[in-house]
Write a protein that holds these residues in place. Structure first.
Motif: not given
Length: 344
Positions: A197, A344, A341
């Motif tokens: 991350g 994004r 994870a």
């Protein structure tokens, strides 16, 4: 010395002698397709046929598919010798699908590193090549080669780092090593997920396949990627400046094994093929062609090839094999957590 088909034939002619085989002089095996299968034929299959007069039928099937076929054909298997790169031999041996091997039946077994022949008596065939996972890097952009896995966290690499999705076998091994150096283990992958991350927040990218890695190095200013040693060679052959470094904390390894299938009539001939696979000549050929690491201590590599692989006592001392059974048992859950994870 450059390994050629001629030296292969001469080398294994001495190894195999003039034994007359009582059984049908045919073997059926699997190989992995593409460049691997091309090397497999050049380094082992064709010289074996030339030296023995045997016929080797090749079924192109990756490890998981080959294992599924072996299971489905339990009562009447088609394969005499089966090759795996994902640890399927552990499960296959436990299920009685693979036959134990007496080390005395292999003239080259004594020269293997201990890890490559640890469970022959349990039915787990010898490892004849290793795909070592380390740090593939751009040798022009990274003038000081990386030396450890924690170098992936170097801010200088932030926008030049390529991670591989853990649906990819090499991506999985690289991630598990990153997880380990961050304090995790196979019962806890959260440290690795947290690190991923942070790397993504800093500008790293995730790809799914080997060709995408090449695209990132060729077009998008990638400098470094945790991946297999053979891929640095692939990039270099594509005209891209690349090198390979083992991390000081350890080198995850994918063991490529050659296994004797239970319940087949041609065990004597099959064992001769397995024996050739673990010979120094065949392993030198694989290293030259694909940059796989040899498991026979007597394999001699040129300095150029040795620089790309885990080689010699020092090189293999750091090899780490994450438990394939644990990976398989947790794969679905880990991929789910990974996908969260990287979303994004």
């Amino acid at each position: 010395m450059k390994y050629t088909l001629g030296t292969a034939v001469l080398g294994i002619s001495a190894l195999l002698g003039s034994t007359a085989f009582a059984q049908d002089n045919t073997l059926t095996i699997n190989s992995f397709g593409g460049a691997y299968e091309t090397a497999h034929r050049a380094c082992i299959i064709t010289p074996f046929e030339a030296a023995t007069g045997a016929k080797v039928n090749v079924v192109t099937a990756y490890s998981a598919d080959a294992f599924a076929q072996l299971r489905a054909q339990k009562d009447a298997p088609q394969f005499d010798v089966i090759h795996f790169s994902g640890g399927q031999e552990i499960v296959g041996a436990a299920e009685g699908l693979l036959a134990p091997i007496d080390p005395a039946s292999l003239s080259n077994a004594a020269d293997l590193y201990d890890f490559a022949k640890a469970n022959l008596d349990k039915g787990q065939g010898p490892a004849y090549s290793i795909a070592a996972i380390g740090l593939v890097f751009n040798t022009e952009a990274v003038t000081t080669p990386p030396t450890q896995w924690t170098d992936l966290l170097n801010p200088d690499y932030s926008e030049h780092l390529v991670l591989t999705d853990i649906s990819n076998a090499y991506g999985m091994l690289g991630f598990l090593m990153l997880n380990q150096v961050q304090g995790g283990d196979l019962t806890n992958i959260q440290p690795g997920l947290d690190a991923v991350g942070k790397l993504l927040d800093a500008g790293a990218v995730v790809v799914s396949t080997s060709p995408e890695i090449q695209q990132e190095f060729a077009q998008n200013d990638a400098w470094i990627a945790p991946y297999a040693s053979d891929y640095a060679f692939t990039l270099r052959n594509a005209g891209l400046p690349s090198g390979f470094a083992q991390g000081a904390e350890g080198t995850p390894a994918s063991f490529i094994t050659t296994n004797l299938v239970a319940g087949r009539p041609n065990n004597e001939l099959a064992l001769k093929l397995i024996d050739m696979s673990i010979s120094p000549e065949a392993q030198q050929c694989f290293a030259d062609a694909l940059r796989y690491s040899p498991t026979n201590t007597k394999t001699e590599l040129s300095p150029e090839v040795a620089a790309d692989v885990a080689y010699g006592e020092a090189g293999v001392a750091g090899l780490i094999r994450f438990d394939p059974a644990a990976i398989e048992a947790n794969r679905t859950a880990w991929v789910e957590e990974w996908n969260k994870a990287i979303a994004r």
